[in-house]
Design a protein around this motif. Structure first.
Motif, mmCIF file in Angstrom:
data_model
loop_
_atom_site.group_PDB
_atom_site.id
_atom_site.type_symbol
_atom_site.label_atom_id
_atom_site.label_comp_id
_atom_site.label_asym_id
_atom_site.label_seq_id
_atom_site.Cartn_x
_atom_site.Cartn_y
_atom_site.Cartn_z
ATOM 1 N N UNK A 292 0.765 -1.192 -0.260
ATOM 2 C CA UNK A 292 0.074 -0.069 -0.155
ATOM 3 C C UNK A 292 0.889 1.408 0.005
ATOM 4 N N UNK B 266 0.521 -3.192 15.761
ATOM 5 C CA UNK B 266 0.483 -2.648 14.243
ATOM 6 C C UNK B 266 0.928 -1.208 14.219
ATOM 7 N N UNK C 108 -9.503 -4.060 -5.374
ATOM 8 C CA UNK C 108 -8.227 -3.920 -4.361
ATOM 9 C C UNK C 108 -7.064 -3.188 -5.158
ATOM 10 N N UNK D 268 -7.680 0.308 -5.414
ATOM 11 C CA UNK D 268 -7.040 1.048 -4.384
ATOM 12 C C UNK D 268 -5.594 1.221 -4.225
ATOM 13 N N UNK D 269 -4.905 0.236 -4.584
ATOM 14 C CA UNK D 269 -3.614 0.358 -4.477
ATOM 15 C C UNK D 269 -2.854 1.533 -5.653
ATOM 16 N N UNK E 107 -5.470 5.719 9.227
ATOM 17 C CA UNK E 107 -7.081 6.104 9.865
ATOM 18 C C UNK E 107 -7.934 5.252 9.205
ATOM 19 N N UNK E 108 -8.045 5.071 7.901
ATOM 20 C CA UNK E 108 -9.114 4.784 7.078
ATOM 21 C C UNK E 108 -8.993 3.246 7.055
ATOM 22 N N UNK E 109 -7.814 2.585 6.987
ATOM 23 C CA UNK E 109 -7.623 1.174 6.878
ATOM 24 C C UNK E 109 -7.459 0.496 8.127
ATOM 25 N N UNK F 114 -4.734 15.789 11.089
ATOM 26 C CA UNK F 114 -6.115 16.092 10.622
ATOM 27 C C UNK F 114 -5.951 16.460 9.169
ATOM 28 N N UNK G 130 -4.932 14.148 6.662
ATOM 29 C CA UNK G 130 -6.065 13.142 6.099
ATOM 30 C C UNK G 130 -6.695 13.926 5.282
ATOM 31 N N UNK G 131 -7.301 14.981 5.764
ATOM 32 C CA UNK G 131 -8.387 15.624 4.844
ATOM 33 C C UNK G 131 -8.024 15.634 3.386
ATOM 34 N N UNK H 95 -7.843 12.397 1.594
ATOM 35 C CA UNK H 95 -9.155 11.865 1.101
ATOM 36 C C UNK H 95 -9.425 12.630 -0.157
ATOM 37 N N UNK I 79 -7.419 10.878 -3.007
ATOM 38 C CA UNK I 79 -7.912 9.617 -3.095
ATOM 39 C C UNK I 79 -9.006 9.780 -4.046
ATOM 40 N N UNK I 80 -10.109 10.283 -3.746
ATOM 41 C CA UNK I 80 -11.075 10.520 -4.474
ATOM 42 C C UNK I 80 -11.165 10.983 -5.946
#
Lengths: 183, 235
Positions: free
Chosen positions: A37, A70, A116, A119-120, A137-139, A159, A162-163, A166, A169-170
């Motif tokens: 990942x 982890x 999968x 996503x990778x 956070x998300x996985x 934070x 992360x924002x 995301x 990612x989208x």
């Protein structure tokens, strides 16, 4: 008068080497997947697995065994992959192509139709510092406080990363879907 | 606080949810990783068992001692000289030190006054500059760990070729590894790869021979099931 008492035999002593190896074996699937990942190629992932184990063994005495392994492993992997990427950037000039880096294996190519691989591929388009926060956070469902502590960053930075991750990612997923449609 | 559910669109969320489950590794990759980890433990253990490198420490300590003694003597000599000329130095200032002949007449006037006070800061600075610095301990790099890395680099293409199905090409790095590290730390992995490549190429006799030698040489190998699985195909 003598009495014979039955004493419970003490449990066998586990050496740090054995404990570390056992923990590594237990989390091997997770480590392998997380390295993928993080954008490590198939040809390099096994070497990095080895490096993760060596780093874990070196720092095993520092690891608080009451805490989950982890996030700790993630911190090790994040640092190793960052260093590896920096090294590769220095060594691989733009015109050079790594001869043995085959990217996806045949079964992964088949898998590419599935989510999968998508996503990778999308994760690969996010810079590693932000990707790491998103992954944790998300996985891995790690709290922001823990993420900030593992990655040694302020919570506010976590934070905001992360924002941003995301959003990226989208965008990446949308682009990949569009590219798949074109093909 | 960021709401994790609200931020991502449902489609992206669904994809991430699917990715959350971690697929199991193939037994082969797992066995290889464990074998390497065990080898690494043996190597690092061997490094820890090695006696401390005394030959390096003793000359270093004696050299440092000699250097310190030399510097201390120099400092004492410098202080003595400075004390002798201190009043002169105080009267004429720092510029006149370069030309002592010009102010030779003032020497007697101020001799014997508070010379040491002037000397002290300079000496302290000098002493500070020669005070031994504490360096962090050097990072131990064992030749075994370096060798392990070199072996890993060599076997990486072999694995990649096998994964790609290019078995003939895989035999080249395997042969190179044999040539360079015949009894290397990763000989076990190399021999397992050799059996697999030879069998895949249809060179059954050679594969059988390689498998037999593997069983004899590594009877407790974690890669044994993999080699065994290949060898059962010709039984």
């Amino acid at each position: 008068m003598s009495h014979l008492r039955l004493l419970a035999s003490s449990p066998p002593q586990v050496t740090p080497d054995e404990a570390c190896l056992e923990a590594f074996q237990r989390e091997l699937n997770y480590v392998h997947r997380t390295l993928r990942r993080m954008g490590t190629s198939v040809s390099e992932v096994e070497d990095l697995l080895q490096d993760v184990f060596l780093a874990l063994r070196r720092s095993w005495s520092d690891y608080d065994q009451r805490r989950p392994l982890r996030p700790y492993l993630f911190g090790i992997m994040f640092r190793l992959v960052s260093a590896h990427q920096r090294k590769r950037k220095r060594e691989v000039t733009p015109g050079m192509v790594e001869p043995y880096d085959n990217g996806l294996l045949p079964d992964e190519v088949l898998e590419s139709k599935q989510s999968r691989a998508m996503v990778l591929a999308a994760l690969e388009r996010i810079p590693l510092p932000r990707r790491a926060v998103l992954m944790m956070y998300d996985l891995d469902a790690v709290s922001i406080r823990e993420i900030a502590s593992v990655l040694a960053i302020p919570m506010f930075t976590a934070y905001s990363r992360l924002r941003k991750a995301r959003q990226e990612l989208e965008i990446a997923l949308r682009r990949l879907a569009r590219e798949a449609d074109v093909r | 606080m960021i709401d994790s559910r609200r931020e991502l669109r449902p489609a992206a969320r669904a994809l991430l949810d699917e990715e959350r489950t971690i697929p199991a590794l193939t037994p082969e990759v797992r066995a290889r990783a464990v074998a390497r980890a065990r080898t690494a433990l043996e190597v690092t253990h061997a490094v820890q068992v090695l006696p401390a490198p005394r030959r390096r420490v003793v000359p270093a300590v004696s050299a440092a001692g000699l250097a310190l003694a030399f510097v201390a003597t120099s400092v004492v000599a410098a202080v003595t000289t400075y004390k002798r000329h201190a009043p002169f130095a105080r009267d004429v200032g720092p510029v006149a030190v370069a030309a002592p002949a010009a102010s030779a007449g003032n020497t007697a006037v101020s001799r014997g006054t508070d010379g040491p006070e002037l000397v002290a800061p300079a000496v302290e600075r000098e002493v500070d500059s020669v005070r031994p610095r504490v360096f962090p301990p050097p990072r131990l790099r064992s030749p075994s760990v370096d060798r392990l890395r070199a072996e890993l680099r060599l076997l990486r293409p072999a694995r990649a070729f096998i994964a790609r199905g290019d078995l003939a090409a895989a035999l080249l790095p395997i042969g190179e590894h044999t040539h360079l590290f015949k009894r290397g730390l990763l000989a076990e992995e190399r021999e397992a790869l050799r059996v697999r490549a030879l069998w895949g190429l249809g060179r059954a006799d050679e594969a059988r021979l390689a498998a037999t030698s593997f069983f004899i040489r590594f009877p407790r190998s974690v890669l044994l099931p993999m080699v065994d699985q290949i060898s059962t195909q010709w039984r």
